[in-house]
Structures are given as structure tokens and as C-alpha cells.
Design a protein around this motif. Sequence first.
Motif, short mmCIF file in Angstrom:
data_model
loop_
_atom_site.label_atom_id
_atom_site.label_comp_id
_atom_site.label_asym_id
_atom_site.label_seq_id
_atom_site.Cartn_x
_atom_site.Cartn_y
_atom_site.Cartn_z
N HIS A 1 1.08 10.55 -6.65
CA HIS A 1 1.38 11.28 -5.41
C HIS A 1 2.64 12.09 -5.59
O HIS A 1 3.44 11.83 -6.49
N GLU B 1 1.41 4.83 0.15
CA GLU B 1 0.68 6.02 0.59
C GLU B 1 1.65 7.16 0.83
O GLU B 1 2.77 6.93 1.25
N GLU C 1 0.84 -1.19 0.00
CA GLU C 1 0.00 0.00 0.00
C GLU C 1 0.88 1.24 0.00
O GLU C 1 1.42 1.62 1.04
#
Lengths: 359, 324
Positions: free
Chosen positions: B239, B214, B212
Motif C-alpha cells: 500500500h 488497511e 488488519e
Amino acid sequence: MSERLVTFPHMGEYWIAFETLVRELGATPLVPPRMTKHTLELGARHSPEFVCVPFKYNLGNFIESLEAGATVIGQAGGGCRFGYYAEVQEAILKDLGYEFELVNLTSSWSVGEFIADFKRIAPGASTLRIARAFAIAYRKAKALEAIEDRVRKSVGFEVERGAHDRVVSRFHQRLRDASGFRDTARLEETTLGELGAIPLDKPEQPLRVGVVGELYVLMEPFANHNLERRLAEHGIEVHRFVTLTSLIEHGIRSRPHVRKLLGDADPWVKYHLGADGTESVAMTWKLMQDGFDGMAHLKPFGCMPEVSAMSVLQRISREHTFPILFVSYDAQTAETGIRTRIEAFADMLAMRARGRTSA
Amino acid sequence: MRKAYLGVDIGSISTKAAVIDEAGEIVASSYLWTEGNPIGAVKRVLSELEGQLAAADDVRVVAVGTTGSARELIGSVLGAQVVKNEITAHAMGTLSLHPDVRTIFEIGGQDSKIIILRDGVPVDYAMNTLCAAGTGSFLSSQSRRLGIPVEEFGDYALRSTRPTKIAGRCTVFAESDLVHKAQIGYAIEDIVAGLCNAIVSNYLNNVGKGKEIEPPIVFQGGVSKNVGVVEAFKRLTGHDVLVDEIGHLMGAVGIALLAQSSGAEGDFDFAVREFEFQTMGDECGGCANNCEVVYVLRDGEFLDGWGARCGTGIERARVSASAR
């Protein structure tokens, strides 16, 4: 061929039980030479390039034993490519010009076939003798497993380095000589007592890691670069559930066992993944819920059942932030990469645990 | 006198070192090429650090940590208190700079890794397996092939408007793709940009698979200096991707912090670089394992050895070293 010399593949310290089995059957055992890099080189040289690595180790053992004079080979099989090992290895070894007889003990899981196979290993052995030989060997395997289980859980905490190894190597010697059931049981008991007397520096709630995966790389420290011990040395209690006797028990009662595993692996797996794959998922799921700190998943490179299990395990790991160390083994012998990964994994578990207690 | 901690990160391509004070501030640092000679590189690093520290007032190194692929060798040479893998070191170093970091990408000379952190604690990591596809050494060999200095690689990529597709799974395939695309007439900028994309998608599909990812994301390692790869990461993850000016020092800072928190202290003297260190490799020969034993001599005397599966190899190395 003058004398029948019966050999078998190495797997951990089970050679002690195999040796007893052959001897009790009334045949002469030939323990394969200790596993070394040379064993693997020999095996790899004569194996298909893409076959899973346990095949190569087994073949290497057989060649070294045949060179030492073995005339009969006992081999087993399982619910994956392992099921074809015996036939393919026999063909390869015959092509190499060796003369021997290969007995596949698990061509079927029926008691009748089993006894017939043992009679091929030791012609003339009575059914009663076979039953007794098997039972004694089985008891010795159980004793080995009980000792190893205890060591996995405590060796990482020994105050004096090497204290466990000293007890264990004496145990191996004595187990080899143990004459029967009572002798073996007594030895197991005294050894557990000796292990229990070793001073430990163990926290109340130690880190706990479960080890799952393909049976051979799980049980042969040479093939997994001593992963269990290296994990333990970082102050971890190591738990493993796949053992030779568990495999035999599950092999005999395979249908109810698979049904139970599928129940344990619910909701992750609906169909049996073959070999130990379903068990890897079921155990991981169970231990995670039991509050284990992490898992290590071991497989030979290209192992189908475990590759299938892996994608499920990755999802469990992601969705539950549960650390799983994935290790794939092939014929490479460089240990550095594996040691780095184990150390980083252990550090991570320790930091997580500290984070939990301080939070 | 102020206490200080030395961290040395000896990678396959570059050697990084940092001296931190008790507050964790960097008081001296150095970064140079390993050039296949880790001991030589460390000696040069030490003389640079000593020069920088001469300007600082009264700083004394009381503990040393080593990390990176030559950590054991250099750990013995320096008498390190802590010898740790680079994954842990990078996580600790990065956390000191970005306490809220949740994902660390690291692409170095021979390997690449990803570290996932939550609430300031590493919870998952992965490293590339078996092959060096998509790492720094692959980039630099391709830059040589294309005749572009590796430092300018990123700028070429940024100038591209239509990156071409390059297979990133395997170095051999990527290379043949690269040759092919050049021969059929693609602009060099588009090929370079395609290569940067290939490296990133290879990374995300292999090392980053199932993780994941993030934000905040911090990108480190030599390849993070390549703006083309940074941009590709931003586009493919959706991101922002942070690259620190001192990102290359994070392993060294991390291992220095670990040396500090270990509480162990010892006498460290920069004069260690005056010693003559010699490394030797040998096959043990004690059994058929024939372990490759490597050992290091300090001024002709046996200091340490590695690589044996049992004690025999090191003992033999010690004997053969003293017989020299």
C-alpha cells in the motif's frame, strides 16, 4: 523441630482463608511476610531463569516464611507447569539447606488423598475436623470473592477516593477474626451493605471489561501491577470469573467443566488448551457476545496454555473488531509501560463508546 | 485576544511542541533533541515558541497538555491540564490531519507502535514489548557503526539494487549479521537496504502481528524520516504509505487538542522557564519494596513526585526535600 508452623504462598488476600484453614485444622499458621520486590528478588535468584513468574513469587514467599521459622509448607498444583512447582521448589529449598516438610495438596484430586494431605499438615486432626476446617476456609474465600467482585465493579466510580478501600481493609481485619459460618455470612452481608452505601457517580451504561488469563497473575495484584484497579480507575466496570473457589470447583468436576468450556469456546477451540487457556477463550467469546467493551488477557511470560489461547483471542479480536489488551508479566517491576498501555486501552474504549452513541 | 493550546511531546530522543489556536491550526511549533534532559529541552522549546508567538498577534495559551515518556514530569513542571499517553495523543493528532486514516505506524527512539482506526475512532493498538529492536536508537547505533550519518541512511538504502538479508528479530542477531555481511564484502548500500527491510519486517511481524493493516496508512515518528524504511513499508504492505512533513508534531498537536477539548483552563506563563527545576531520585526505604521515588523541586521547593506504590514514598520525598 519444636513447633509446627504451617505456611503457604500468597495470592491476593486469600491468606486470610489459608490462615483460617490451618488454624481450624489445629495447627499454627505462619502468614508469609507481605509481598514486596524483595520477595520476587529472592524467588528469582533461586529459580530457573525461564520458569514462569508465579513460581518465583511462590519460592520467594517460602524463603521468607522459612526464614521466619516456618516448618511446613502447603503448596498446590495445576494442569501446566504449575503441576511441577511443588516438587521443584521442594528440591530447591532443600538444596538451600532449609529443613521443612512440603505438602502438595493437589497431587491428586481424590477426597481420600485430600484428607491424607491435610493430616500431614495437622497430624492428629480427625476427618470431621478437616471437613469443617476446609468448609470454613472455603466460606471465607467465598466472602472475599463476593466483596472483591463488588469492588471491581464499583470502585472506578466512587465519588470520594478511597471510600471502598476503607471498607475493604476493615472487612479483611474482621474476616480474619470471624469465628464460623454464621459470623462470616453476616460479615459478608454487612460489608456488601457498606459498599452499597458508598456514593457512586456511575453512568447507566458504564464501560465493561472482562479480565481473563493465567490464574496467579490474575489473582495477585502485586504480580499484575494492580491491573484491575488501574482499569477501574479509568471509569470501567471490571469483571473477573476465575477465583480460587471456581478453580477448586472446576478441579473437582474437571471433566464436565472442560466439556462445558469447549462448548462455550465453540467454534474456536476443539481441544482443551490446558490450565485456564480454554476458559480464557470461552469467556472472551461469551462476554463479547454479551456486549462487553473489551477484555484484558494476562499471562506470565512463556505461559504455554495462555500463549495457545492468545492466538485464538487475536483472531476473535481481529474478526470482530473487539479490543483485547494483552499483557505479559515477568520478573520486571517497572510499571510505566503497563500504565501507558492500560491508559491507552481505556481511552480507546471510551472513544469507541462515544463514537457509538453519537453515530 | 485569541485562545491557544500548548501541546508538548517529550520523547526519549526528541522533544516536540505545538501551539494551536481554537480552530486547531498550528500557530507555533518546535522540535529539538531531548539530550537526556527533558526539563532543559522543554525550556528551550518554550523559548522558541515564545519567540514565534511574539510575531503572532495577541495569542494566549490557556491550557497545556503533555505526552511522551516524560509526560508526568513535564506535566508537573508546566502545570498541565491534561497528561496523556502518546498512543491516544498520536491518534488524535493524526485524525486532525487525516480524518480518514485507518492505520498509523509509529517508530520512535525507544518504542514502536501501531494504531488501527475505523471511522475516525481508534479500535486497536499495539506497542513493542520489552525490547527496542528495530527502533530509532538501533538505527542510529548501526549508522554509527557503518560510519554513515543517520540522516543519509535512507538515501543509501534507495541506491541499493540487491538488499542483503539481515535478521531483524533481535538487535544482537541483527548486529552480528551486519558485521558478518560487511566482512564478507557486501556493498554498504545493500547492507543498509537490508537493515531497512529487517526493521520493517520485524515491525510487521511483532507490533503489527494479527492487525488488519488497511490504507490510508500514515507513518510517523523519527524513523519515518528515513526514506529507505518508508520504501520498505510500501513494498511489504503493498500500500501507499503517507509521511507528513509535520508528522513528528502529531503527538504534540494531539495532546494540544486533548487539552482544548478537556475544557479545563489555567494560567500558563512562558516565564515558567525562568524557574530552577531540579529532579531527584531516591529509594523510599519505608518497606522492602524500596520504591524508586523521583521528585521534582521548583526553586528548591517540592513540586511533585512519582514512582511509589503507596503514599509513604512521596511523603518521605516531600520531607527530605524540605529538609534540604
